[in-house]
Write an enzyme that holds these catalytic residues in place. Structure first.
Site, PDB file in Angstrom:
ATOM      1  N   ASP A 305       0.823  -1.195   0.000  1.00 14.59           N
ATOM      2  CA  ASP A 305       0.000   0.000   0.000  1.00 14.59           C
ATOM      3  C   ASP A 305       0.867   1.260   0.000  1.00 14.59           C
ATOM      4  O   ASP A 305       1.953   1.290   0.583  1.00 14.59           O
ATOM      5  CB  ASP A 305      -0.895  -0.025   1.247  1.00 14.59           C
ATOM      6  CG  ASP A 305      -1.835   1.147   1.331  1.00 14.59           C
ATOM      7  OD1 ASP A 305      -2.730   1.231   0.479  1.00 14.59           O
ATOM      8  OD2 ASP A 305      -1.672   1.979   2.245  1.00 14.59           O
ATOM      9  N   GLU A 334       1.599  -0.239  -4.872  1.00 11.98           N
ATOM     10  CA  GLU A 334       0.580   0.721  -5.274  1.00 11.98           C
ATOM     11  C   GLU A 334       1.258   2.063  -5.532  1.00 11.98           C
ATOM     12  O   GLU A 334       1.727   2.725  -4.606  1.00 11.98           O
ATOM     13  CB  GLU A 334      -0.476   0.886  -4.173  1.00 11.98           C
ATOM     14  CG  GLU A 334      -1.559   1.892  -4.559  1.00 11.98           C
ATOM     15  CD  GLU A 334      -2.312   2.448  -3.367  1.00 11.98           C
ATOM     16  OE1 GLU A 334      -3.469   2.857  -3.553  1.00 11.98           O
ATOM     17  OE2 GLU A 334      -1.746   2.506  -2.250  1.00 11.98           O
TER      18      GLU A 334
END
Length: 592
Positions: A305, A334
């Protein structure tokens, strides 16, 4: 006393493990380790808080499984703490995600409630609030286990769970991105053992499991925040300072130091403190907990993330540590940015590599591909707009060492659902699925997209994370079954399923080469091919039917005399011209 990690294994490639001990005044105790052949203490370190102690062990390959005993003493008071050293099991793990996979992204709280008994857990700050878009709805790991048949029938090879670790926060904790305990599955989702069971059940079916890891921030309910191990454990500011969310500052040759610092050290949210991975104990802790979960639960890979927000030296070292221990892992970061150059900057071995620095990141989430597909299906083609944007994005694949490893999608858990984005136009839906499952990369489909899930990200992300109908006892419709779906939903499911199964059986769509042709009149055409198969994908993104001259593609069609429609099975002679309905795709396999 809290001990993290709770155990370790012999035979790891990295022989060292750093153990965090947390107990009142533990730093002021004298500590000795009981006799254990093949294990020795390398370092004992204290930090700013007297309530933490860090002990680094060296574990020889000759060490045998057993239990270490640490003996603590202070002013005549003595106690012991055991630390198990286990043998590594030979069960599947760390298999890595690759272009032969189909990833299915699941929001655990919103997929299926398999165990209503854990909907409300004593001592946890939020209970069931199914009538609230930002409340907990009761979905859990058992619900995922209960629907593995559905996922396998769809053709899914890999499930990616939004974070399932404990988020014991006072507000909107359902999303999982505010971790409060790195070594415990949130009890409203299940237990550590149940996560292990889920992974085992997937492996029995030949499926993989991806863990969603969050290095950049934690929840402010984390036990660290009540007693920071060190003053620099998190990035602190005189007053609350939010990140500016501008990843270009990392590579901008003209960026101000303040902007760079605010991007990397600013907090993601007032309830999400920014973790300082420049602290070596923090870096070690985050690395070890991902290794621990891989060994304990058998996880296969990781999605990282907010990848650019973390310290990049830490990220590089973490990627290397993981691939050194597990060579098949292809972790994907990400990188939600707005140009190929910025995205590619964070990828491994790309042409803009910084001097004396290697990111070591094997894969990225390809937001540029996603945004290009959405624009293509919603905007008339211009010189660089509409269908041309997707062409330009793929033309820049030289920024990636291996673009086939990029994770591609048409939507995810953070922005408006695909079917809503395209105005609930079913023909455009089919075009999106055709592009997703025939383009280069590792396709990721968000749960319920296959049954035309809808939802706008505003005013609440809860709109794009709605419950999968049929996942809860008493649901009026069960859309996990054909009988519970509408005719259009079944058509969408079957169209998606057909393309996924075809891709799973066709190496040309997994590792084959790609040749794209410049879009003309909103018609985009490309080929995927290897020695076995040639596949031709044509998407007409215009609101009127278009006719194309097949001779334009002769360098790829030469030697073939027929086209087989992959979805319908229809076979037709190679035409001189081909008419494509408005907003429609064709996927053909070329036959001799």
């Amino acid at each position: 006393m809290r001990v993290e990690p709770p155990n370790w294994w012999i035979g790891m490639k990295n022989r060292e493990v750093e153990i965090l001990f947390h107990r009142e005044d533990i730093a002021n105790f004298e500590v000795k380790m009981g006799k254990f052949s093949g294990v020795k203490i390398l370092k004992i370190e204290k930090t700013d808080s007297p309530n933490y102690l860090f002990i680094t062990l060296d574990i020889s390959p000759k060490a045998k499984p057993g239990t270490l005993a640490f003996n603590f003493s202070k002013n005549g008071f003595v106690f012991s703490q055991n630390f198990p050293l286990l043998a590594r099991n030979e069960k599947p793990k760390a298999q890595g995600v690759n272009p032969s996979d189909i990833i299915y992204l699941i929001f655990p709280d919103r997929f299926s409630n398999g165990d209503p008994s854990n909907d409300n857990v004593p001592g946890m700050l939020e209970g069931l609030q199914r009538d609230s878009l930002i409340g907990r709805h009761g979905g859990d790991l058992q619900g995922v286990i209960d629907h593995l048949d559905y996922l396998q029938d769809l053709g899914v090879t890999t499930i990616w769970l939004n974070p399932e670790l404990e988020n014991n926060q006072s507000h909107a904790s359902y999303h999982g991105y505010a971790v409060t305990d790195h070594y415990r599955v949130d009890r409203r989702f299940g237990t550590n053992d149940l996560l292990k069971k889920l992974v085992e059940k997937c492996h029995e079916r030949g499926m993989k499991v991806v863990r969603d890891v969050v290095f950049n921030h934690i929840g402010d309910g984390h036990y660290w925040m009540k007693d920071l191990p060190a003053k620099d454990w998190i990035n602190q500011w005189p007053t609350f300072t939010k990140s500016n969310f501008r990843a270009p500052t990392v590579l901008d040759p003209y960026a101000s130091e303040r902007d760079k610092k605010q991007f990397s050290d600013g907090w993601f949210d007032r309830k999400m403190p920014d973790v300082n991975q420049r602290n070596p104990h923090v870096a070690k802790y985050l690395t070890q907990q991902t290794i621990w979960w891989t060994e304990y639960a058998g996880l296969d890979d990781f999605r990282i993330d907010t990848y650019p927000y973390s310290d990049q030296n830490f990220c590089s070292a973490w990627c290397k540590a993981m691939t050194d221990e597990y060579p098949k892992m292809k972790m994907f970061g990400e990188i939600w940015e707005h140009s190929v150059a910025i995205t590619g900057f964070f990828a491994d071995n790309q042409p803009m590599q910084r001097a004396n620095f290697d990111s070591n990141l094997p894969s990225v989430v390809d937001f540029q591909w996603c945004f290009a597909v959405q624009e293509m299906l919603n905007r008339e083609q211009g010189w660089t707009e509409g269908a041309a944007r997707l062409y330009y994005v793929l033309a820049q694949d030289y920024f990636y060492e291996n673009p086939l490893q990029n994770v591609i999608m048409v939507d995810n858990h953070d922005f408006t659902r695909f079917f809503t984005t395209i105005g609930e136009n079913f023909d455009k839906f089919k075009s999106g699925m055709a592009l997703l499952f025939t383009s280069r990369g590792v396709p990721q489909i968000y749960y319920a997209t296959e049954i035309l899930g809808t939802g706008n990200e505003h005013p609440s992300h809860g709109n794009i994370r709605k419950d999968f109908p049929g996942g809860w006892p008493g649901d009026a419709k069960n859309k996990f079954t054909a009988a519970g779906r509408t005719d259009l939903e079944n058509e969408a499911f079957n169209f998606t399923r057909t393309l996924i199964h075809y891709r799973n059986a066709t190496t040309a769509l997994q590792t084959g080469k790609l040749m794209q042709f410049v879009p003309e009149n909103s018609v985009y055409t490309f080929f995927r091919f290897d020695e076995k198969t040639t596949v031709m994908t044509i998407v007409n993104s215009a609101n009127s039917e278009k006719t194309i001259e097949m001779s334009r593609f002769s360098e790829r069609t030469v030697g073939f005399s027929k086209l087989k429609n992959v979805v319908t099975g229809e076979i037709l002679a190679m035409p001189e011209k081909l008419t494509i309905p408005k907003n429609a795709p064709f996927v053909f396999e070329l036959l001799k």
